[in-house]
Design a protein around this motif. Sequence first.
Motif, mmCIF file in Angstrom:
data_model
loop_
_atom_site.group_PDB
_atom_site.id
_atom_site.type_symbol
_atom_site.label_atom_id
_atom_site.label_comp_id
_atom_site.label_asym_id
_atom_site.label_seq_id
_atom_site.Cartn_x
_atom_site.Cartn_y
_atom_site.Cartn_z
ATOM 1 N N PRO A 21 0.692 -1.006 0.325
ATOM 2 C CA PRO A 21 -0.007 0.115 -0.221
ATOM 3 C C PRO A 21 1.150 1.395 0.315
ATOM 4 C CG PRO A 21 -0.632 -1.554 2.071
ATOM 5 C CD PRO A 21 1.127 -1.972 1.135
ATOM 6 N N GLY A 22 0.609 2.504 -0.304
ATOM 7 C CA GLY A 22 0.955 3.567 -0.694
ATOM 8 C C GLY A 22 1.560 3.552 0.578
ATOM 9 N N VAL A 23 2.004 4.573 1.154
ATOM 10 C CA VAL A 23 2.797 4.973 2.283
ATOM 11 C C VAL A 23 2.091 6.625 3.491
ATOM 12 C CG1 VAL A 23 4.518 4.399 2.924
ATOM 13 C CG2 VAL A 23 4.286 6.823 1.700
ATOM 14 N N SER A 24 1.062 7.114 1.757
ATOM 15 C CA SER A 24 0.638 8.402 2.512
ATOM 16 C C SER A 24 -1.291 7.979 1.419
ATOM 17 C CB SER A 24 1.636 10.018 2.178
ATOM 18 O OG SER A 24 0.960 9.733 0.903
ATOM 19 N N ALA A 25 -2.123 9.513 1.462
ATOM 20 C CA ALA A 25 -2.738 9.410 1.164
ATOM 21 C C ALA A 25 -2.354 9.575 -0.666
ATOM 22 C CB ALA A 25 -4.036 10.101 1.899
ATOM 23 N N THR A 26 -1.411 9.826 -0.737
ATOM 24 C CA THR A 26 -1.301 10.088 -2.206
ATOM 25 C C THR A 26 -0.882 9.371 -3.139
ATOM 26 O OG1 THR A 26 -0.047 12.260 -1.945
ATOM 27 C CG2 THR A 26 -1.810 13.167 -1.616
ATOM 28 N N ALA A 27 0.322 8.600 -2.404
ATOM 29 C CA ALA A 27 0.809 8.099 -2.716
ATOM 30 C C ALA A 27 0.537 6.388 -3.542
ATOM 31 C CB ALA A 27 2.309 7.641 -2.203
ATOM 32 N N ASP A 28 0.928 5.645 -4.258
ATOM 33 C CA ASP A 28 0.095 4.893 -5.890
ATOM 34 C C ASP A 28 0.715 3.569 -4.934
ATOM 35 O OD1 ASP A 28 -0.917 6.518 -7.562
ATOM 36 O OD2 ASP A 28 0.884 6.187 -8.303
ATOM 37 N N ASP A 29 -0.312 2.272 -4.937
ATOM 38 C CA ASP A 29 -0.389 1.531 -4.077
ATOM 39 C C ASP A 29 0.570 0.990 -5.307
ATOM 40 O OD1 ASP A 29 -1.736 2.010 -2.238
ATOM 41 O OD2 ASP A 29 -3.677 0.101 -3.214
ATOM 42 N N VAL A 30 1.359 0.025 -5.030
ATOM 43 C CA VAL A 30 2.992 -0.203 -5.937
ATOM 44 C C VAL A 30 2.694 -2.632 -6.101
ATOM 45 C CG1 VAL A 30 5.269 -1.209 -6.252
ATOM 46 C CG2 VAL A 30 4.656 0.816 -5.051
ATOM 47 N N GLY A 83 6.207 -12.010 -17.652
ATOM 48 C CA GLY A 83 7.572 -11.376 -17.388
ATOM 49 C C GLY A 83 7.054 -11.131 -16.178
ATOM 50 N N LYS A 84 7.673 -10.549 -15.513
ATOM 51 C CA LYS A 84 7.180 -9.691 -13.952
ATOM 52 C C LYS A 84 7.606 -8.422 -13.574
ATOM 53 C CE LYS A 84 9.755 -10.775 -9.969
ATOM 54 N NZ LYS A 84 10.733 -11.184 -9.054
ATOM 55 N N VAL A 85 6.219 -8.292 -13.670
ATOM 56 C CA VAL A 85 5.683 -6.637 -13.856
ATOM 57 C C VAL A 85 5.726 -6.092 -12.418
ATOM 58 C CG1 VAL A 85 5.147 -7.195 -16.341
ATOM 59 C CG2 VAL A 85 3.794 -6.577 -14.242
ATOM 60 N N THR A 86 5.744 -4.180 -13.005
ATOM 61 C CA THR A 86 4.979 -3.955 -11.686
ATOM 62 C C THR A 86 4.151 -3.225 -12.059
ATOM 63 O OG1 THR A 86 7.573 -3.412 -10.289
ATOM 64 C CG2 THR A 86 6.138 -1.812 -9.629
ATOM 65 N N PHE A 87 3.164 -2.584 -11.104
ATOM 66 C CA PHE A 87 2.050 -1.316 -11.671
ATOM 67 C C PHE A 87 2.769 -0.857 -10.378
ATOM 68 C CE2 PHE A 87 0.360 -5.652 -13.378
ATOM 69 C CZ PHE A 87 0.490 -4.423 -15.019
ATOM 70 N N LYS A 88 2.445 0.535 -10.751
ATOM 71 C CA LYS A 88 1.328 1.167 -9.432
ATOM 72 C C LYS A 88 0.766 1.883 -9.692
ATOM 73 C CE LYS A 88 6.084 2.955 -8.169
ATOM 74 N NZ LYS A 88 6.980 3.729 -7.731
ATOM 75 N N GLY A 89 -0.605 2.290 -8.641
ATOM 76 C CA GLY A 89 -1.633 2.798 -9.210
ATOM 77 C C GLY A 89 -2.482 2.030 -7.414
ATOM 78 N N ALA A 90 -3.315 2.858 -7.060
ATOM 79 C CA ALA A 90 -4.395 2.903 -6.230
ATOM 80 C C ALA A 90 -5.517 2.000 -6.321
ATOM 81 C CB ALA A 90 -5.071 4.498 -5.867
ATOM 82 N N GLY A 91 -5.214 1.323 -5.423
ATOM 83 C CA GLY A 91 -6.913 0.060 -5.487
ATOM 84 C C GLY A 91 -5.605 -1.618 -6.252
ATOM 85 N N ALA A 92 -4.311 -1.516 -5.593
ATOM 86 C CA ALA A 92 -3.800 -2.681 -6.347
ATOM 87 C C ALA A 92 -3.981 -3.764 -5.463
ATOM 88 C CB ALA A 92 -2.282 -2.374 -5.902
ATOM 89 N N GLU A 93 -5.128 -3.790 -4.225
ATOM 90 C CA GLU A 93 -5.169 -4.928 -3.642
ATOM 91 C C GLU A 93 -6.264 -5.748 -4.464
ATOM 92 O OE1 GLU A 93 -7.920 -1.422 -2.687
ATOM 93 O OE2 GLU A 93 -6.031 -2.144 -2.478
#
Length: 107
Positions: A21-30, A83-93
Motif C-alpha cells: 500500500p502507498g505510505v500516504s493518501a497521495t502515494a500509489d500502491d505498488v 515476465g515479472k512486472v510492477t504496477f503503480k496505482g491506487a486499488g492494487a489490492e
Amino acid sequence: MLNSKPEEAALSIESIESVTPGVSATADDVAVCVVRCVEGTARLGMVFQHRGSAVGAATPRFRLTAIEWYGKQVEQLDTVHSGKVTFKGAGAETLATREVLNSTSQH
C-alpha cells in the motif's frame, strides 16, 4: 501517414508476488505480478485497467513501471511472453490471479 490509433495490450495475471500500500493518501500502491502478454505489446508507462471496466474516475488504473524478462529489465513485453512486472496505482489490492488487464488510451 502515421497510424494515430494508440497501441493496445492485454496482460493476464499469472501470480501476484506482492502488494504494497502507498505510505500516504497521495502515494500509489505498488503491485509486483507475473503476467503473460495475451494481446499486443505492453510497454513501460502504459496504463491498464480491469477488463470490461468502463472508463471512469472510479475504475482503478495501474501504470506499468517495470518489466523483468528472464532476469533483465526491459522496456516492453510482446504477445505470448511472460515476465515479472510492477504496477503503480491506487486499488492494487483489487488485482486477482487469472484476471486480464487491458491498456487504456491514457498514458
